[in-house]
Motif scaffolding. Structure first.
Motif, PDB file in Angstrom:
ATOM      1  N   THR A 309       0.835  -1.201   0.000  1.00 54.75           N
ATOM      2  CA  THR A 309       0.000   0.000   0.000  1.00 54.75           C
ATOM      3  C   THR A 309       0.871   1.253   0.000  1.00 54.75           C
ATOM      4  OG1 THR A 309      -0.074   0.002   2.418  1.00 54.75           O
ATOM      5  CG2 THR A 309      -1.858  -1.162   1.263  1.00 54.75           C
ATOM      6  N   TRP A 310       0.233   2.382  -0.212  1.00 56.54           N
ATOM      7  CA  TRP A 310       0.942   3.647  -0.071  1.00 56.54           C
ATOM      8  C   TRP A 310       1.214   3.927   1.400  1.00 56.54           C
ATOM      9  CZ3 TRP A 310       2.936   4.876  -4.355  1.00 56.54           C
ATOM     10  CH2 TRP A 310       2.257   4.845  -5.566  1.00 56.54           C
ATOM     11  N   PHE A 332      -3.246  12.221  -0.232  1.00 52.09           N
ATOM     12  CA  PHE A 332      -3.828  10.893  -0.379  1.00 52.09           C
ATOM     13  C   PHE A 332      -5.332  11.019  -0.147  1.00 52.09           C
ATOM     14  CE2 PHE A 332       0.567   9.869   0.834  1.00 52.09           C
ATOM     15  CZ  PHE A 332       0.899   8.937  -0.133  1.00 52.09           C
ATOM     16  N   ASN A 334      -7.484   8.868  -0.399  1.00 54.22           N
ATOM     17  CA  ASN A 334      -7.814   7.677   0.379  1.00 54.22           C
ATOM     18  C   ASN A 334      -6.566   6.814   0.450  1.00 54.22           C
ATOM     19  OD1 ASN A 334      -7.841   5.845  -2.033  1.00 54.22           O
ATOM     20  ND2 ASN A 334      -9.606   7.145  -2.571  1.00 54.22           N
ATOM     21  N   SER A 336      -5.647   4.156  -0.874  1.00 51.39           N
ATOM     22  CA  SER A 336      -5.161   3.491  -2.079  1.00 51.39           C
ATOM     23  C   SER A 336      -4.859   4.452  -3.216  1.00 51.39           C
ATOM     24  CB  SER A 336      -6.189   2.460  -2.560  1.00 51.39           C
ATOM     25  OG  SER A 336      -7.410   3.099  -2.917  1.00 51.39           O
ATOM     26  N   THR A 337      -4.998   5.752  -2.987  1.00 45.61           N
ATOM     27  CA  THR A 337      -4.825   6.716  -4.078  1.00 45.61           C
ATOM     28  C   THR A 337      -3.892   7.854  -3.673  1.00 45.61           C
ATOM     29  OG1 THR A 337      -7.075   6.265  -4.868  1.00 45.61           O
ATOM     30  CG2 THR A 337      -6.002   8.246  -5.706  1.00 45.61           C
ATOM     31  N   ARG A 339      -2.444  11.575  -5.153  1.00 45.37           N
ATOM     32  CA  ARG A 339      -2.872  12.545  -6.167  1.00 45.37           C
ATOM     33  C   ARG A 339      -2.103  13.851  -6.017  1.00 45.37           C
ATOM     34  NH1 ARG A 339      -8.950  12.699  -6.686  1.00 45.37           N
ATOM     35  NH2 ARG A 339      -8.458  10.972  -8.103  1.00 45.37           N
ATOM     36  N   THR A 423      -3.027  11.087 -10.940  1.00 44.90           N
ATOM     37  CA  THR A 423      -3.694  10.164 -10.021  1.00 44.90           C
ATOM     38  C   THR A 423      -3.056   8.787 -10.143  1.00 44.90           C
ATOM     39  OG1 THR A 423      -5.780  11.355 -10.296  1.00 44.90           O
ATOM     40  CG2 THR A 423      -5.893   9.159  -9.303  1.00 44.90           C
ATOM     41  N   ASP A 425      -3.363   5.159  -8.351  1.00 46.46           N
ATOM     42  CA  ASP A 425      -3.879   4.217  -7.366  1.00 46.46           C
ATOM     43  C   ASP A 425      -2.926   3.034  -7.291  1.00 46.46           C
ATOM     44  OD1 ASP A 425      -4.431   2.502  -9.490  1.00 46.46           O
ATOM     45  OD2 ASP A 425      -6.533   3.123  -9.615  1.00 46.46           O
ATOM     46  N   LEU A 426      -3.268   2.031  -6.517  1.00 48.17           N
ATOM     47  CA  LEU A 426      -2.330   0.924  -6.295  1.00 48.17           C
ATOM     48  C   LEU A 426      -2.114   0.070  -7.532  1.00 48.17           C
ATOM     49  CD1 LEU A 426      -3.333  -0.122  -2.666  1.00 48.17           C
ATOM     50  CD2 LEU A 426      -1.278   1.106  -3.416  1.00 48.17           C
TER      51      LEU A 426
END
Length: 567
Positions: A309-310, A332, A334, A336-337, A339, A423, A425-426
């Protein structure tokens, strides 16, 4: 007639009765002992044994072929339509259960084998060991059971090969249905004209009460099949799996080199059937770190989207080359993202670079997929979109990695502001191809669950723990008894053979039920031995052994590769 003559007739009658009684007793006993009166059982045994060897050899040969997605599967019986034609002896492409028919002798590379009665051999296969249709894939490995019912047991029978003997009249009784056998010269064969009793119904037997059974049956067990299959799989692992594992973190984009790659940490050994396959920092031997983020793996405990994960405590940040940024902002939205947004100014191509940290990357098998990063831009937010163009990463000693994702966007000239939004995401940290069951080269390894039977070892100095001066040398690499000097292995795999103690007990968390001798002592020395004491004269080898070593990576001098010992 005189009294003497009458007495003679009575004696002859009594003698006839006695002879008939003795003949009945002898016949009954012979039937009870063999039920193969008039059949050369020794000749049949040799023919059946030859067919069995050919069947196992064919299976192993096919399993070793690159592109074989179901290594270990057995050929289907002869296609019924091939009976009496020039295609006689060629297997059916697929066969639904019950898979029973004549032995596909031509497919096996044999001449037409016949029994002592001149009849071609018959053959039946367990469910799970043959392909029922083009859409079905199998899961076959060292722990796969046989499921064919033979003499009331289904624990280990993979197939049976049957010499049918001459045609007989089967009388009803017990498991036998009445049938008068006939052997037509054409048309698809009816198994009732060749086999008897339980061998007709799928509850296979080697004998049956009464005198209406003359099948001679040879079983093919899991123990017969697996050693040859393991030899083929070990060969494919050396050719296909080892190079893939060697390349996971070897590219220049990871700050390493193909000549001295980094390797992920191992998963602590536990029950392979329930392990989550998540690597642990500082663990250098155990299961492969085979955790997957692919939602398609469903309820499998190794499937999770929340491991790699981030790290939301670090970054993200954004920079640019070929232009300037105005009021950039990163966050972040969320877990998983990642930006970043802002404005860029420039002429020609501007490269936007987003940096962020991913946790647990060295505890798994992952690859960077910059194409999964999206970039939106325009004079008015946002009229155009694109994707990332390149990426790179550097590891930290805790197994995390700092990632940089690049996206090229058009600059519209000095003084012209362009809005942008990056953007990630994972999906930019994708599962490595080794985890993909659909991969045309390595998918068989995943789908057949061979990873459950593989022990992974890596030299500590070849993991991120050794950064920045990583890389083992001739004093601290893993040791292997097939090289000189023996200390030059960066990473290796041990393919655990079928359990030598209790196959039914696996999977379990007992490492000694998978590996033998130096391979199980948690040290840094690994060894390859012949599988059977009878093959060697050295007393040190007089013990069961069926591990197979696959060398993943080494330093010069090149090692002598493990011998792919055949059973």
């Amino acid at each position: 007639m005189g009294r003497r003559a009458q007495r003679g007739v009575a004696l002859i009658a009594l003698l006839a009765v006695a002879v008939m009684a003795i003949a009945y007793l002898l016949t009954s006993r012979l039937n009870a002992a063999s039920r193969f009166v008039g059949i050369d059982r020794d000749s049949n045994a040799m023919v059946l044994a030859r067919a069995k060897r050919a069947l196992i050899g064919y299976m192993a040969q096919q399993a070793a072929l690159s592109g074989e997605n179901n290594p270990g599967h057995l050929p289907c019986p002869e296609a019924p339509a091939n009976f009496g034609t020039t295609n006689e002896g060629i297997e059916s492409a697929f066969c639904a259960a019950p898979a029973v028919g004549r032995l596909p002798w031509r497919t096996l590379g044999l001449e037409k084998l016949v029994d002592a009665a001149g009849e071609p051999l018959w053959y039946a296969i367990s469910t799970g060991w043959h392909r029922p249709n083009s859409m079905t894939t199998l899961t076959i490995n060292s722990d796969s059971p046989g499921q064919l019912n033979l003499n009331g047991a289904t624990s280990d029978v993979v197939a049976v090969i049957i010499a049918p003997g001459p045609a007989i009249t089967v009388q009803a009784g017990g498991p036998c249905a009445a049938w008068s056998q006939a052997r037509p010269a054409a048309g698809p064969p009816d198994l009732r004209n060749y086999l008897e009793c339980g061998n007709v119904t799928g509850s296979y037997v080697t004998s049956s009460p009464g005198n209406t059974f003359n099948d001679q049956v040879l079983r093919v067990s899991v123990a017969d099949i697996i050693p040859a299959l393991e030899a083929a799989v070990a060969d494919r692992m050396q050719r296909e799996i080892a190079p893939a594992l060697r390349s996971v973190y070897a590219a220049a984009s990871w700050g390493t080199s193909a000549g001295n790659p980094l390797y992920p940490f191992a998963t602590p050994f536990a029950n392979p059937g329930t392990s989550n396959y998540r690597g642990v920092n500082g663990t250098y031997q155990g299961l492969l770190p085979f955790t997957s983020s692919d939602a398609a793996c469903g309820a499998d405990p190794r499937c999770t989207a929340n491991f790699v994960t981030w790290n939301t405590g670090v970054g993200p940040t954004v920079t640019a080359s070929g232009g300037a940024l105005i009021a950039p902002s990163c966050s972040f939205p969320n877990a998983s993202t990642a930006r970043c947004t802002g404005i860029y100014v420039g002429a020609g191509t501007v490269t936007l670079r987003m940096s962020a940290r991913a946790s647990n990357l060295a505890m798994a098998l992952r690859t960077l997929a910059p194409g999964n990063m999206t970039v939106d831009y325009g004079l008015v937010p946002y009229t155009a979109s694109g994707s990332g163009t390149s990426s790179s990463g550097t590891f930290n000693t805790d197994g995390s990695a700092n990632l940089t994702l690049n996206a090229d966007v058009p600059g519209l000239g000095a003084g012209i502001n362009v809005f942008f939004r990056l953007t990630a995401d994972l999906g930019v940290i994708a599962d490595h191809a080794l985890l993909n069951p659909a991969n045309p080269t390595t998918g068989w390894f995943v789908r057949n669950e061979w990873y459950r039977l593989v022990y992974y070892a890596v030299a500590q100095q070849s993991t991120p723990n050794a950064l920045p001066a990583y890389g083992c040398d001739s004093t601290n690499c893993l040791r292997y008894n097939g090289v000189s000097p023996p200390r030059n292995i960066r990473s290796l795999l041990v393919l655990a053979g079928q359990s030598l103690s209790n196959p039914a007990a696996r999977p379990n968390g007992n490492l000694a039920d998978y590996l033998e001798y130096d391979n199980v002592d948690l040290g840094t020395r690994y060894e390859q031995r012949p599988p059977r004491a009878s093959k060697v004269s050295n007393p040190a080898f007089n013990a069961p052994f069926n591990d197979r070593l696959i060398l993943v990576d080494w330093i010069a001098p090149n090692p002598t590769f493990p011998v792919a010992y055949l059973p």
